[in-house]
Design a protein around this motif. Sequence first.
Motif, mmCIF file in Angstrom:
data_model
loop_
_atom_site.group_PDB
_atom_site.id
_atom_site.type_symbol
_atom_site.label_atom_id
_atom_site.label_comp_id
_atom_site.label_asym_id
_atom_site.label_seq_id
_atom_site.Cartn_x
_atom_site.Cartn_y
_atom_site.Cartn_z
ATOM 1 N N ARG A 21 0.784 -1.099 0.001
ATOM 2 C CA ARG A 21 0.050 -0.080 0.049
ATOM 3 C C ARG A 21 0.867 1.210 0.199
ATOM 4 O O ARG A 21 0.610 2.227 -0.764
ATOM 5 C CB ARG A 21 -0.862 0.197 1.245
ATOM 6 C CG ARG A 21 -1.843 1.280 1.020
ATOM 7 C CD ARG A 21 -2.689 1.281 2.616
ATOM 8 N NE ARG A 21 -3.720 2.194 2.447
ATOM 9 C CZ ARG A 21 -3.374 3.561 2.571
ATOM 10 N NH1 ARG A 21 -2.290 4.078 2.660
ATOM 11 N NH2 ARG A 21 -4.547 4.346 2.677
ATOM 12 N N LYS A 22 2.078 1.397 0.782
ATOM 13 C CA LYS A 22 2.822 2.256 0.726
ATOM 14 C C LYS A 22 3.529 2.510 -0.423
ATOM 15 O O LYS A 22 3.503 3.650 -0.925
ATOM 16 C CB LYS A 22 3.790 2.111 2.069
ATOM 17 C CG LYS A 22 4.809 3.460 1.960
ATOM 18 C CD LYS A 22 5.735 3.256 3.064
ATOM 19 C CE LYS A 22 6.717 4.748 3.550
ATOM 20 N NZ LYS A 22 7.000 5.260 2.176
ATOM 21 N N LYS A 23 3.992 1.662 -0.819
ATOM 22 C CA LYS A 23 4.600 1.461 -2.479
ATOM 23 C C LYS A 23 3.692 2.282 -3.330
ATOM 24 O O LYS A 23 4.057 3.109 -4.351
ATOM 25 C CB LYS A 23 5.117 0.320 -2.786
ATOM 26 C CG LYS A 23 6.343 -0.092 -2.209
ATOM 27 C CD LYS A 23 6.899 -1.388 -2.543
ATOM 28 C CE LYS A 23 8.099 -1.905 -1.691
ATOM 29 N NZ LYS A 23 8.590 -3.011 -2.218
ATOM 30 N N PHE A 24 2.329 1.840 -3.352
ATOM 31 C CA PHE A 24 1.222 2.435 -4.335
ATOM 32 C C PHE A 24 1.197 3.890 -4.186
ATOM 33 O O PHE A 24 1.102 4.642 -5.152
ATOM 34 C CB PHE A 24 0.005 1.600 -3.967
ATOM 35 C CG PHE A 24 -0.039 0.200 -4.519
ATOM 36 C CD1 PHE A 24 0.740 -0.346 -5.336
ATOM 37 C CD2 PHE A 24 -1.464 -0.382 -4.072
ATOM 38 C CE1 PHE A 24 0.635 -1.673 -5.774
ATOM 39 C CE2 PHE A 24 -1.386 -1.869 -4.440
ATOM 40 C CZ PHE A 24 -0.480 -2.404 -5.199
ATOM 41 N N LEU A 25 1.086 4.239 -2.904
ATOM 42 C CA LEU A 25 1.220 5.633 -2.670
ATOM 43 C C LEU A 25 2.407 6.484 -2.965
ATOM 44 O O LEU A 25 2.262 7.632 -3.894
ATOM 45 C CB LEU A 25 0.573 6.135 -1.176
ATOM 46 C CG LEU A 25 -0.693 5.566 -0.842
ATOM 47 C CD1 LEU A 25 -0.854 5.512 0.583
ATOM 48 C CD2 LEU A 25 -1.707 6.347 -1.681
ATOM 49 N N ASP A 26 3.489 6.054 -2.939
ATOM 50 C CA ASP A 26 4.815 6.359 -3.182
ATOM 51 C C ASP A 26 4.913 6.426 -4.897
ATOM 52 O O ASP A 26 5.558 7.274 -5.269
ATOM 53 C CB ASP A 26 6.068 5.705 -2.431
ATOM 54 C CG ASP A 26 5.931 5.757 -0.807
ATOM 55 O OD1 ASP A 26 5.509 6.723 -0.424
ATOM 56 O OD2 ASP A 26 6.573 5.078 -0.574
ATOM 57 N N ALA A 27 4.432 5.559 -5.313
ATOM 58 C CA ALA A 27 4.505 5.611 -6.925
ATOM 59 C C ALA A 27 3.314 6.426 -7.453
ATOM 60 O O ALA A 27 3.193 6.403 -8.755
ATOM 61 C CB ALA A 27 4.275 3.985 -7.313
#
Length: 171
Positions: free
Chosen positions: A96-102
């Motif tokens: 989830r964090k990677k989705f937001l960071d991307a």
Amino acid sequence: MIEERIERRERKKTMTLNEYIAENGDKTIEIQDDGTIRVLEDKGPWKPEKGDYYYTVDLLATSWDADRTDYCRLELGNVFQTREEAERMVHRLKARKKFLDAGGHEGMDGLVFGDRYHVYPQRGDKILMSAKERNVTAFDIWFKTEADCNRAIDSLTKDEVAALCWTGDEE
């Protein structure tokens, strides 16, 4: 006691659907091919009994004391029966964090729903793909472009992909 069960079983065989609902409340049911009704279990989240051990997302094993801390963790969804379940949630949260960071977005943000790209799990094949989806998808995070969505998918580890594709069945 046994006679009561037999009487109830016999009565249920001849009930109308309305009678069955009146007696059993609004439990979710499934009508079988042979016309019988099966009550589906409301599983809900697992809740330990006093003295049972459980895991949290920080992979802490702790005893259920039925105190305020335990109930707060339960309400937040941070009570897991096994270490593997807790680890799976850690991987989901990292994804989830990677989705937001991307470049992923949450909420409506002015776009028409069909103009969004979502990460869409192909659970049978255990892969993730980008798609214009109207359904709620992983964390309901969306991307403006397919390229951004695919970049987010490519940033995930094998464990993070597996956690997002997990269906609840044992692997």
